[in-house]
Design an enzyme around this catalytic site. Structure first.
Site, PDB file in Angstrom:
ATOM      1  CG  ASP A 209      -1.800   1.203   1.310  1.00  0.00           C
ATOM      2  OD1 ASP A 209      -2.363   1.579   0.267  1.00  0.00           O
ATOM      3  OD2 ASP A 209      -1.922   1.820   2.391  1.00  0.00           O
TER       4      ASP A 209
ATOM      5  CB  CYS B 141      -2.891   1.135  -2.658  1.00  0.00           C
ATOM      6  SG  CYS B 141      -2.961   2.917  -2.879  1.00  0.00           S
TER       7      CYS B 141
ATOM      8  CD  GLU C 183      -2.526   8.442   7.275  1.00  0.00           C
ATOM      9  OE1 GLU C 183      -1.623   9.266   7.407  1.00  0.00           O
ATOM     10  OE2 GLU C 183      -2.431   7.394   6.595  1.00  0.00           O
TER      11      GLU C 183
ATOM     12  CG  HIS D 260      -6.796   5.715   5.201  1.00  0.00           C
ATOM     13  ND1 HIS D 260      -5.974   5.162   4.247  1.00  0.00           N
ATOM     14  CD2 HIS D 260      -5.978   6.408   6.032  1.00  0.00           C
ATOM     15  CE1 HIS D 260      -4.725   5.518   4.486  1.00  0.00           C
ATOM     16  NE2 HIS D 260      -4.703   6.263   5.566  1.00  0.00           N
TER      17      HIS D 260
HETATM   18  N1  DGL Z   1      -3.908   3.888   0.241  1.00  0.00           N
HETATM   19  C1  DGL Z   1      -4.592   4.959  -0.471  1.00  0.00           C
HETATM   20  C2  DGL Z   1      -5.810   4.374  -1.197  1.00  0.00           C
HETATM   21  O1  DGL Z   1      -6.337   3.335  -0.829  1.00  0.00           O
HETATM   22  C3  DGL Z   1      -4.995   6.088   0.457  1.00  0.00           C
HETATM   23  C4  DGL Z   1      -3.840   6.902   0.957  1.00  0.00           C
HETATM   24  C5  DGL Z   1      -3.107   7.639  -0.144  1.00  0.00           C
HETATM   25  O2  DGL Z   1      -3.647   8.627  -0.691  1.00  0.00           O
HETATM   26  O3  DGL Z   1      -2.012   7.203  -0.478  1.00  0.00           O
HETATM   27  O4  DGL Z   1      -6.256   4.938  -2.162  1.00  0.00           O
END
Ligand code: DGL
Length: 276
Positions: A10, A73, A152, A188
């Site tokens: 991620d 991600c 966060e 998130h």
């Molecule tokens: N991990 C990202 C997503 O799932 C969220 C955090 C970021 O913007 O890197 O899109």
């Protein structure tokens, strides 16, 4: 039977929500997590940078000898998922198709919502995947850029004075459109699920993309005879590109338990890695 670990990556720590799901469905597997905490967020970046980072992340995991890779991600899955699936020499599971499939199964009215980062929303990948499965669906997709910093910074409790107005601000339009199924297309967002339910009501089905990706990974590995012979006792190792500041506290929010075996990775070394 294959004893090698499964890789999960991620842009940062949010993907631990997917690792947690994977741990639940495959308790015997060893897992290797890579979080690019030194370069997060990806969701506000452009396609070229996201793709370059994603290739480096995947190349790092391959170097750890993984037998399959889960891209937790939403941003990487949307912007570079197809490309990585083609370039990665092991089974590659992204989050878009598993989440879209689950949403199509769940909807009764055909009105599906997608919330995600700006880059994911701009890519149009979730609506395209959903419409390819059923052209009659009405899909509404929206970027919610304040959700990642809220999570966060720990604003996830029901009634939180900062998160409640933000959730209401973004999600009001889904209520107005009569959305019955909402894809949480970002690592998130499952942590905001109780607040989202308070806003939209229990009749709206929430689809967690990480959970669906974990189930897809289990099925795919089973199909290909790649599961480990162990039923329990799998271990997890965590690689991150920056473990400074509130790292442990934030990681624990996503994982639901303390994060052990954290190994730092130097970004300059990562930049030399090539997937192809
Ligand atoms: N991990 C990202 C997503 O799932 C969220 C955090 C970021 O913007 O890197 O899109």
């Amino acid at each position: 039977m294959d004893p090698r670990p499964i890789g999960v990556f991620d842009s940062g720590l949010g993907g631990l929500t997917a690792l947690r799901e994977l741990r639940q469905v495959l308790p015997g597997e060893d897992l290797v997590y890579f979080g690019d905490t030194g370069r997060v967020p990806y969701g506000s970046r452009g396609e070229e940078v996201i793709t370059r980072y994603a290739r480096e992340d995947a190349a790092f995991l391959l170097g750890q000898g993984v037998k399959a890779m889960v891209c937790a991600c939403g941003t990487v899955s949307s912007v570079a998922g197809d490309l990585l699936a083609a370039e990665t020499p092991c089974p590659f599971i992204e989050v878009v198709i598993p989440a879209a499939r689950a949403a199509v199964r769940a909807t009764k009215t055909g009105r599906i919502g997608v919330i995600a980062t700006a880059a994911t929303t701009q890519s149009g990948r979730f609506p395209a995947a959903l419409r390819a499965m059923d052209p009659a669906l009405q899909v509404h997709s929206l970027a919610c850029p304040l959700f990642v910093p809220l999570v966060e910074n720990g604003h996830i409790a029901p009634g939180d004075p900062l998160a409640v107005p933000a959730v209401e601000y973004y999600l009001r339009e889904f209520r107005e459109k009569g959305t019955d199924t909402l894809i949480l297309g970002c690592t998130h967002y499952p942590l905001l699920a109780p607040l989202i339910r308070d806003c939209l009501g229990d009749e709206v089905t929430l689809i967690s993309s990480g959970k669906e990706a974990a189930l897809t990974a289990r099925d795919l590995l089973q199909e290909r005879g790649l599961l480990s012979s162990r039923e329990t006792g799998g271990e997890s190792r965590y690689f991150v590109t920056d473990a400074a500041g509130s790292f442990s506290a934030v990681a624990e929010v996503f994982l639901g338990e303390p994060v052990r075996q954290v190994i730092p990775v130097d970004i300059s070394g990562l930049e030399k890695l090539e997937l192809k």
